[in-house]
Design a protein around this motif. Structure first.
Motif, mmCIF file in Angstrom:
data_model
loop_
_atom_site.group_PDB
_atom_site.id
_atom_site.type_symbol
_atom_site.label_atom_id
_atom_site.label_comp_id
_atom_site.label_asym_id
_atom_site.label_seq_id
_atom_site.Cartn_x
_atom_site.Cartn_y
_atom_site.Cartn_z
ATOM 1 N N TRP A 66 8.099 -2.711 -11.179
ATOM 2 C CA TRP A 66 8.948 -3.143 -12.285
ATOM 3 C C TRP A 66 8.077 -3.365 -13.517
ATOM 4 O O TRP A 66 6.863 -3.546 -13.424
ATOM 5 C CB TRP A 66 9.738 -4.404 -11.944
ATOM 6 C CG TRP A 66 8.933 -5.617 -11.576
ATOM 7 C CD1 TRP A 66 8.208 -6.424 -12.386
ATOM 8 C CD2 TRP A 66 8.786 -6.156 -10.251
ATOM 9 N NE1 TRP A 66 7.616 -7.427 -11.671
ATOM 10 C CE2 TRP A 66 7.950 -7.300 -10.358
ATOM 11 C CE3 TRP A 66 9.276 -5.799 -8.994
ATOM 12 C CZ2 TRP A 66 7.604 -8.059 -9.248
ATOM 13 C CZ3 TRP A 66 8.942 -6.568 -7.902
ATOM 14 C CH2 TRP A 66 8.114 -7.680 -8.035
ATOM 15 N N HIS A 67 8.723 -3.326 -14.674
ATOM 16 C CA HIS A 67 8.012 -3.412 -15.947
ATOM 17 C C HIS A 67 7.682 -4.861 -16.300
ATOM 18 O O HIS A 67 8.371 -5.794 -15.891
ATOM 19 C CB HIS A 67 8.845 -2.777 -17.066
ATOM 20 C CG HIS A 67 8.985 -1.291 -16.938
ATOM 21 N ND1 HIS A 67 8.002 -0.414 -17.360
ATOM 22 C CD2 HIS A 67 9.988 -0.532 -16.415
ATOM 23 C CE1 HIS A 67 8.402 0.821 -17.116
ATOM 24 N NE2 HIS A 67 9.597 0.781 -16.543
ATOM 25 N N TRP A 68 6.623 -4.992 -17.093
ATOM 26 C CA TRP A 68 6.202 -6.310 -17.569
ATOM 27 C C TRP A 68 6.994 -6.677 -18.808
ATOM 28 O O TRP A 68 7.360 -5.833 -19.629
ATOM 29 C CB TRP A 68 4.701 -6.287 -17.887
ATOM 30 C CG TRP A 68 4.192 -7.587 -18.449
ATOM 31 C CD1 TRP A 68 3.769 -8.671 -17.751
ATOM 32 C CD2 TRP A 68 4.057 -7.930 -19.831
ATOM 33 N NE1 TRP A 68 3.387 -9.677 -18.591
ATOM 34 C CE2 TRP A 68 3.555 -9.251 -19.891
ATOM 35 C CE3 TRP A 68 4.331 -7.258 -21.029
ATOM 36 C CZ2 TRP A 68 3.306 -9.901 -21.082
ATOM 37 C CZ3 TRP A 68 4.093 -7.910 -22.222
ATOM 38 C CH2 TRP A 68 3.576 -9.222 -22.244
ATOM 39 N N ALA A 69 7.270 -7.981 -18.979
ATOM 40 C CA ALA A 69 7.943 -8.499 -20.170
ATOM 41 C C ALA A 69 7.221 -9.769 -20.617
ATOM 42 O O ALA A 69 6.652 -10.494 -19.792
ATOM 43 C CB ALA A 69 9.411 -8.794 -19.871
ATOM 44 N N ASP A 139 3.086 -4.091 -10.332
ATOM 45 C CA ASP A 139 2.535 -2.914 -9.667
ATOM 46 C C ASP A 139 2.495 -3.142 -8.167
ATOM 47 O O ASP A 139 2.440 -4.282 -7.695
ATOM 48 C CB ASP A 139 1.143 -2.587 -10.206
ATOM 49 C CG ASP A 139 0.144 -3.682 -9.903
ATOM 50 O OD1 ASP A 139 -0.695 -3.497 -9.012
ATOM 51 O OD2 ASP A 139 0.218 -4.748 -10.551
ATOM 52 N N LEU A 140 2.491 -2.053 -7.402
ATOM 53 C CA LEU A 140 2.674 -2.129 -5.954
ATOM 54 C C LEU A 140 1.621 -2.989 -5.267
ATOM 55 O O LEU A 140 1.955 -3.797 -4.388
ATOM 56 C CB LEU A 140 2.665 -0.714 -5.360
ATOM 57 C CG LEU A 140 2.854 -0.616 -3.844
ATOM 58 C CD1 LEU A 140 4.163 -1.255 -3.421
ATOM 59 C CD2 LEU A 140 2.776 0.836 -3.397
ATOM 60 N N ALA A 141 0.347 -2.820 -5.639
ATOM 61 C CA ALA A 141 -0.721 -3.569 -4.970
ATOM 62 C C ALA A 141 -0.523 -5.072 -5.124
ATOM 63 O O ALA A 141 -0.658 -5.838 -4.168
ATOM 64 C CB ALA A 141 -2.082 -3.153 -5.510
ATOM 65 N N HIS A 142 -0.173 -5.511 -6.351
ATOM 66 C CA HIS A 142 -0.005 -6.946 -6.576
ATOM 67 C C HIS A 142 1.319 -7.460 -6.013
ATOM 68 O O HIS A 142 1.407 -8.628 -5.623
ATOM 69 C CB HIS A 142 -0.109 -7.259 -8.071
ATOM 70 C CG HIS A 142 -1.500 -7.193 -8.592
ATOM 71 N ND1 HIS A 142 -2.033 -6.046 -9.124
ATOM 72 C CD2 HIS A 142 -2.494 -8.119 -8.631
ATOM 73 C CE1 HIS A 142 -3.296 -6.269 -9.490
ATOM 74 N NE2 HIS A 142 -3.593 -7.518 -9.204
ATOM 75 N N VAL A 143 2.332 -6.602 -5.945
ATOM 76 C CA VAL A 143 3.578 -7.000 -5.284
ATOM 77 C C VAL A 143 3.313 -7.264 -3.803
ATOM 78 O O VAL A 143 3.788 -8.253 -3.234
ATOM 79 C CB VAL A 143 4.650 -5.907 -5.467
ATOM 80 C CG1 VAL A 143 5.842 -6.163 -4.542
ATOM 81 C CG2 VAL A 143 5.129 -5.860 -6.914
ATOM 82 N N LEU A 144 2.530 -6.377 -3.173
ATOM 83 C CA LEU A 144 2.170 -6.590 -1.766
ATOM 84 C C LEU A 144 1.308 -7.842 -1.604
ATOM 85 O O LEU A 144 1.507 -8.635 -0.673
ATOM 86 C CB LEU A 144 1.414 -5.371 -1.236
ATOM 87 C CG LEU A 144 2.220 -4.080 -1.097
ATOM 88 C CD1 LEU A 144 1.309 -2.919 -0.730
ATOM 89 C CD2 LEU A 144 3.314 -4.245 -0.047
ATOM 90 N N LEU A 145 0.356 -8.019 -2.516
ATOM 91 C CA LEU A 145 -0.552 -9.163 -2.442
ATOM 92 C C LEU A 145 0.193 -10.488 -2.577
ATOM 93 O O LEU A 145 0.174 -11.337 -1.675
ATOM 94 C CB LEU A 145 -1.619 -9.041 -3.532
ATOM 95 C CG LEU A 145 -2.533 -10.248 -3.746
ATOM 96 C CD1 LEU A 145 -3.449 -10.441 -2.538
ATOM 97 C CD2 LEU A 145 -3.358 -10.075 -5.025
#
Length: 223
Positions: A66-69, A139-145
């Motif tokens: 998802w996008h940053w805001a 981003d995917l890596a930080h979503v998983l983390l």
């Protein structure tokens, strides 16, 4: 292979947090290091593995979820102050209900401190920290983390409760009843000198984290 380092750090995280606290390793390590030494060593290992995992997440390929805001930065800044306060009010204090308590034999249910608000305040801090950073990192890596940490914090309290109840027996229920009988205001009031110092330390940690974040993490948290 681009994800290998991140996956390896995740394996290290789970092994580092599960192996030392299970038989036969925990009794052996406690005998060698003592209860306080074991707690310090386990905490140091946890911090080192966490740093490794965060570093590998930054190196992992960028896959947008998802996008940053801009509001996300404000959300993290607002959440991190209570996180720092909870940590400052929890570390090094007696808490027989949770992991990492110091001098648990000296715990007084008539003066429970932050334990009146939560049996596992450090897990509450972990949930707030990871949940806020999950929102701000799409981003995917930080979503998983951060998603893993958030899930671990939410469900970890049940595991700790079961283990502590087995270890303490009826004393767990008796202490819990005495703590719940105290007013919620007992968590912070009357404000003792130690409580005031801990709150001041929490605010100082908050300011230091903001100052060091762009240097250590490479991202300025101030919008």
């Amino acid at each position: 292979m681009e994800w290998f380092g991140f996956a390896l750090a995740f394996v290290g995280f789970f092994l580092g947090h599960s192996v030392p606290v299970r038989p036969p390793f925990r009794p052996i390590l406690v005998r060698m290091l003592g209860p306080a030494g074991f707690g310090a060593a386990y905490s140091a290992l946890s911090v080192a593995i966490l740093a490794w995992l965060i570093m590998e997440a930054q190196r992992a390929p960028f896959v947008l979820v998802w996008h940053w805001a801009p509001w996300q930065n404000h959300f993290v800044l607002a959440t991190m102050l209570p996180v720092c306060l909870i940590v400052a009010l929890s570390v090094g204090r007696p808490n027989p209900f949770s992991f990492g308590g110091a001098r648990n034999a000296a715990f007084d249910p008539a003066r429970p401190g932050i334990v009146r608000l939560a049996r596992h305040p450090l897990l509450v801090a972990l949930a707030l920290w990871s949940g806020a950073h999950l929102v701000a990192n799409g981003d995917l890596a930080h979503v998983l983390l951060f998603g893993t940490f958030f899930t671990f914090a939410l469900f970890g309290s049940r595991h700790v409760d079961r283990r502590k109840r087995r270890e303490m027996g009826q004393r767990w229920d008796l202490l819990r009843e005495k703590v719940l009988a105290r007013p919620l205001g007992d968590a912070l009031f009357p404000p003792s000198r130690e409580t005031v110092l801990r709150i001041a330390s929490g605010v100082a940690i908050y300011v230091i984290l903001i100052a060091l974040h762009p240097i250590v993490i490479g991202v300025d948290p101030i919008p």
